[in-house]
Design an enzyme around this catalytic site. Structure first.
Site, PDB file in Angstrom:
ATOM      1  N   VAL A  97       0.857  -1.186   0.000  1.00 46.74           N
ATOM      2  CA  VAL A  97       0.000   0.000   0.000  1.00 46.74           C
ATOM      3  C   VAL A  97       0.890   1.232   0.000  1.00 46.74           C
ATOM      4  O   VAL A  97       1.840   1.323   0.785  1.00 46.74           O
ATOM      5  CB  VAL A  97      -0.917   0.030   1.241  1.00 46.74           C
ATOM      6  CG1 VAL A  97      -1.835   1.246   1.194  1.00 46.74           C
ATOM      7  CG2 VAL A  97      -1.734  -1.243   1.351  1.00 46.74           C
ATOM      8  N   CYS A  98       0.582   2.170  -0.879  1.00 51.20           N
ATOM      9  CA  CYS A  98       1.251   3.471  -0.897  1.00 51.20           C
ATOM     10  C   CYS A  98       2.768   3.285  -0.994  1.00 51.20           C
ATOM     11  O   CYS A  98       3.264   2.639  -1.912  1.00 51.20           O
ATOM     12  CB  CYS A  98       0.829   4.267   0.341  1.00 51.20           C
ATOM     13  SG  CYS A  98       1.116   6.042   0.245  1.00 51.20           S
TER      14      CYS A  98
END
Length: 229
Positions: A131-132
């Protein structure tokens, strides 16, 4: 499906909690077909995030013998002004709040985490999700060369510079590598993982429970290449 969500010093809490809650709800909806736990490279410990000293507890060490999916979050800290240079090099000194995000991400390379990630990426049984800025952790460890991936829009150029094939999409599915873009994409990533691994009915039930509709089209490296629009 056993999901192990990795904690490291300076992690972004929402990168962890958003997919964790989605997957945990998916466990309830699927009568336990999904299990999710918080882990660290060092084992059971309290891990301090990069957001206001908020801490989460890793209940154990990464265990690749049990893991079906390893989830890597990004870091929470300062983006910095254009041209601003961090006061310290990655890995130097003790961690503190409001550090530069690149420093926090780079510091993971001085821990035991990259060795676990390398083994996971090489294991055909294991899917790795990020994520991210978690994509940048993988990329800086030299594990994404030639792979399609996304990250926060401010990090796409850096991701591309590592040899990864950066895609401007909210969720990118590159087979055994699945990545999400900005922080809130963890919700969409979690829902997509439920759909992919345990079916759309489970994903839809959790989507309704959370009153959250997934955004965008999941990008996959298949189909016709679009002409310029």
């Amino acid at each position: 499906m056993n999901v192990q969500s990795v904690l490291f010093d300076g992690f972004d809490p929402l990168d962890v909690i958003a997919p964790y809650e989605v997957l945990y709800a998916g466990s309830s909806a699927s009568d336990g077909a999904v299990t999710v736990e918080l882990v660290s490279a060092e084992g059971s410990r309290e891990v301090i995030s990069g957001t206001g000293g908020l801490a989460l507890r890793a209940t154990g060490a990464i265990d690749l013998e049990r893991a079906d999916l390893l989830m890597v979050p990004g870091a929470s800290g300062r983006v910095g002004e254009p041209g601003e240079v961090p006061a310290e090099e990655a890995g130097a000194g003790e961690g503190k709040q409001d550090e530069f995000i690149p420093v926090l991400l780079g510091r993971t390379l001085t821990t035991g985490l990259p060795a676990f990630l390398k083994r996971a990426m090489a294991d055909p049984r294991i899917t790795v999700a990020a994520v991210c800025g978690g994509s940048l952790v993988l990329a800086m460890a030299g594990l994404l060369e030639g792979r399609h991936a996304t990250t926060h829009h401010l990090g796409l150029d850096l991701l591309d510079a590592t040899g990864a094939r950066a895609v401007r999409a909210r969720v990118v599915d590159d087979g055994d590598l699945i990545t999400g873009a900005g922080v809130t994409s963890g919700l969409d990533l979690g829902l997509y993982l439920l759909e992919r691994e345990v079916g759309p009915r489970i994903a839809h039930a959790v989507e309704e429970l959370f009153s959250h509709e997934r955004r965008g089209t999941v990008w996959r490296p298949r189909g016709r290449i679009p002409a310029a629009l």
